[in-house]
Design an enzyme around this catalytic site. Structure first.
Site, PDB file in Angstrom:
ATOM      1  N   SER A 307       4.138  45.308  26.945  1.00  0.00           N
ATOM      2  CA  SER A 307       3.694  46.283  25.946  1.00  0.00           C
ATOM      3  C   SER A 307       2.213  46.117  25.609  1.00  0.00           C
ATOM      4  CB  SER A 307       4.583  46.151  24.707  1.00  0.00           C
ATOM      5  OG  SER A 307       4.411  47.239  23.835  1.00  0.00           O
ATOM      6  N   ASP A 318      -8.671  47.149  34.917  1.00  0.00           N
ATOM      7  CA  ASP A 318      -9.195  48.433  35.395  1.00  0.00           C
ATOM      8  C   ASP A 318     -10.713  48.512  35.306  1.00  0.00           C
ATOM      9  OD1 ASP A 318      -6.657  49.227  35.956  1.00  0.00           O
ATOM     10  OD2 ASP A 318      -6.565  50.855  34.501  1.00  0.00           O
ATOM     11  N   LYS A 332       6.367  47.583  30.466  1.00  0.00           N
ATOM     12  CA  LYS A 332       6.764  48.437  29.342  1.00  0.00           C
ATOM     13  C   LYS A 332       5.602  49.368  29.017  1.00  0.00           C
ATOM     14  CE  LYS A 332       8.336  48.416  24.513  1.00  0.00           C
ATOM     15  NZ  LYS A 332       7.231  49.164  23.916  1.00  0.00           N
TER      16      LYS A 332
END
Length: 545
Positions: A307, A318, A332
Site C-alpha cells: 500500500s 520510477d 496493493k
C-alpha cells in the site's frame, strides 16, 4: 426497549448504514441509479431483513448476548465487503478505536507491549518490552515481567487486549501493577501514572556505517513525514547514502507516503495519482522537494511491503531516485476511504486505484483467489510477458501488476527447524530474563563461549531438543538473538533493534548496492538536464491569427 432488542436494532442500523454508504459511493458523480437499480437495492435489503427475522425467531439457540452483534459485525457486513475486494473492511467500535489509535500514533496509558504466554500451566500476561521514556520504562518494568494483577484484579487467563484496556486510561490517572520477576524474592508493585504514549512510525534510525544512514519505517501514520525529516536532519548535512527499510510495512496514510517522498524528490515531480469511478482523478506532486540534497538511496522491501509503502517504493523507483532491492512487494494498488458510521463504527471502502508516476497499477489479481493465497502465497512465479510495461525517467523497464519488482533481488533468509523451534519456545526472550536475573551487562557485552554454555544449559531446563551441529549451523543468528534480547532488557528496545540491524544479512546486502544507486542518480540527473536544455531550445510555435 429491552437492552438486547436495542442492541439488535443498533446492529441492523449499522448494517443498513454500511449498505447505504456503499451504494451511495459507487453511484454518485457517475449518474444516478436507474429506478430499477434502486428498486433492486431496496428489495435486497428487505430480503436481508426477512432472513434475519427468520433466523432470530427459529434458530436452535436464542440470539442473545453478543450473538446479534457477531451476526452483523462478523458475518453480514464482512461477507458483503469480501464480495467486492479483499481490502474493503468494516470496523466495530473496538476495531475502529484501534485503527484510529494506529493512525494517530499515540494513546494514553503506561507504554508497554504485552503478550499472553503459558507460564506454569496458566496463561499469563508477559511484558515483551516497555517503550523507552514511558511511565512503565521509567518505573523499571522490564521485559519478561509477568503481570499478576492490575488494580488488584488478577490477569490469569485474560487476553492481551483485555489487559491492555485495563492499563489504558485518561492522562494523569493512576494504575497499580503487580508483577513477578525471575530472581526477585517477592512480587514487585508499581504505581504508574498514565501519560500520552507516542508510538512513532520509525522504530530505528541510526548511522549504520560512517556517513550512511538507516531508517526503518514500520507504517505510515499522521506524523511519519515529520519523523522522516527529523531522522534525515539527525544524520547531518554530509550524508553519503541511505538505506530506507520498508520491509513488513503494511502501509497506512497516503498523505504521509506523499510527504515522505517529498523529502527525496525534486519539487514538482509526480508522486502518485489515484483514479476512482465516483471521484475525480487526483495527482500528488512533491510540494517542497529535497532542496538539492542528493545522496544514493536504496529502498529495502519484501513481500510484506504494501500500500502506502509501495507508493514510496514505486515513486522513488520510477524517478530513478533510488534502487529498490529485496523481494517483490505485496501488490496493493487499492485506496480505501474510511467513513465513520453510527456509534464509532467505521467502513473502509475501496474508492480509488493508485498509479505510480510512470502509470503503473501494481494491484495483484484477487479474482478467483482465496483470501489465504492472496495474503500469504507470494512465491508463485511472475510471468513478465503478460504484465504491463512502463519506463522510468531514464528509460529503465518496470512492470505493472503484482507489486513493485525490485531492481535487485535479495531473498529473506529461510528459517531452519532449529530456528523455528527456538523462536516458538521464546528461548532467547526467556534466556535474557534468566541471564539478567542476578547480573547486569555493559554495552561491550559479547556472546562468548561462556554465554553460549549458559544458553545451552538453559535450553536443557526448557526441554528444547537440539544438537551442537544444529546450533553451529546458525551460530551467528543464535548469538545475534541472544545479544539483542539481553540488550533490549538491559538498555531498551532501540539498542536491541541496533543489534539485529547489525546482523541482518538483507541490510548488509542492501549496503553493497549504494554505489549502483549513486550511478543511477547521476544518470537520471544528466537525462533531466538534457531534457531541460532541449525544452529551452525548442522555438515557440507561431501564432495563427
Amino acid at each position: 426497549m429491552h437492552s438486547r432488542t436495542r442492541r439488535t436494532a443498533f446492529s441492523l442500523v449499522v448494517f443498513f448504514s454500511a449498505c447505504g454508504l456503499a451504494g451511495m459511493i459507487v453511484s454518485q458523480k457517475v449518474g444516478a441509479q436507474s429506478s430499477s437499480d434502486e428498486s433492486q437495492f431496496r428489495d435486497s435489503l428487505k430480503q436481508f431483513t426477512s432472513v434475519y427475522d427468520v433466523v432470530a425467531q427459529n434458530y436452535a439457540e436464542p440470539l442473545n448476548g453478543d450473538k446479534p452483534d457477531k451476526a452483523i459485525y462478523d458475518g453480514a457486513i464482512p461477507g458483503m465487503l469480501r464480495v467486492l475486494d479483499p481490502h474493503s473492511n468494516f470496523y466495530d467500535p473496538k476495531a475502529y478505536a484501534r485503527m484510529r489509535e494506529d493512525q494517530h500514533g499515540k494513546y494514553y496509558g503506561v507504554g508497554m507491549t504485552i503478550q499472553p504466554q503459558n507460564v506454569g500451566g496458566v496463561q499469563r500476561i508477559v511484558v515483551l518490552f516497555p517503550y523507552e521514556g514511558t511511565p512503565s520504562y521509567k518505573a523499571g518494568v522490564r521485559p519478561g515481567d509477568v503481570i499478576i494483577s492490575v488494580d488488584g484484579k488478577t490477569t490469569d487467563n485474560l487476553g492481551s487486549e483485555e489487559v491492555a484496556n485495563m492499563l489504558k486510561g485518561p492522562k494523569g490517572t493512576h494504575v497499580h501493577l503487580t508483577v513477578s520477576r525471575e530472581g526477585a524474592a517477592a512480587p514487585l508493585t508499581y504505581d504508574l501514572v498514565r501519560d500520552e504514549i507516542p508510538h512513532p512510525s520509525i522504530d530505528l534510525k541510526e548511522e549504520i556505517r560512517p556517513g550512511i544512514g538507516y531508517i526503518h519505517i514500520t507504517q505510515f501514520q499522521e506524523a511519519t513525514g515529520r519523523e522522516v525529516a527529523d531522522a534525515l536532519d539527525s544524520f547531518g548535512p554530509d550524508l553519503k547514502g541511505l538505506i530506507l527499510d520498508l520491509r513488513g510495512n503494511p502501509g497506512g496514510l497516503l498523505t504521509e507516503a506523499v510527504s515522505t517522498c517529498d523529502k527525496f524528490l525534486k519539487k514538482g515531480q509526480v508522486i502518485v495519482s489515484q483514479r476512482g469511478r465516483a471521484f475525480p482523478e487526483q495527482t500528488y506532486h512533491a510540494m517542497h522537494g529535497n532542496g538539492g540534497r542528493d545522496y544514493p538511496v536504496v529502498v529495502l522491501v519484501n513481500h510484506g511491503t504494501a500500500s502506502a509503502a509501495e507508493i514510496v517504493s514505486g515513486a522513488l523507483q520510477d524517478h530513478d531516485r533510488a534502487l529498490v532491492v529485496g523481494e517483490t512487494t505485496f501488490g496493493k494498488g487499492l485506496v480505501q476511504t474510511v467513513y465513520q458510521l453510527s456509534d464509532n463504527t467505521g467502513l473502509a471502502l475501496t474508492t480509488y486505484h493508485y498509479y505510480t508516476p510512470s502509470g503503473r497499477l501494481i494491484q495483484r489479481n484477487y479474482n478467483g483467489v482465496s483470501l489465504y493465497d492472496y495474503y500469504y502465497n507470494h512465491d508463485q512465479p511472475q510471468d513478465t510477458k503478460d504484465r504491463e510495461v512502463k519506463l522510468t525517467d531514464s528509460g529503465r523497464t518496470v512492470y505493472g501488476g503484482g507489486g513493485i519488482t525490485p531492481d535487485y533481488k535479495i531473498s529473506t533468509p529461510k528459517s531452519t527447524p532449529i530456528e523455528e523451534d527456538l523462536l516458538a519456545h521464546y528461548a532467547f526472550f526467556d534466556f535474557a530474563r534468566h541471564y539478567l536475573a542476578n547480573r547486569t551487562v555493559n554495552k561491550d557485552f559479547q556472546v562468548d563461549d561462556n554465554v553460549m554454555a549458559d544458553f545451552k544449559q538453559f535450553l536443557g531446563t526448557q526441554d528444547i531438543s537440539y544438537t551442537d551441529q544444529d546450533l553451529n549451523a546458525v551460530i551467528d543468528w543464535v548469538k545475534a538473538n541472544i545479544k539483542a534480547e539481553i540488550f533490549t532488557t538491559q538498555f531498551g528496545q532501540v539498542e536491541g533493534l541496533k543489534v539485529r540491524a547489525a546482523w541482518d544479512p538483507m541490510i548488509s546486502q542492501a549496503l553493497t548496492y549504494l554505489p549502483q544507486a549513486g550511478t543511477l542518480e547521476q544518470t537520471a540527473e544528466k537525462i533531466d538536464s538534457q531534457k531541460t536544455v532541449t525544452a529551452k531550445n525548442v522555438p515557440a510555435s507561431p501564432a495563427i491569427e
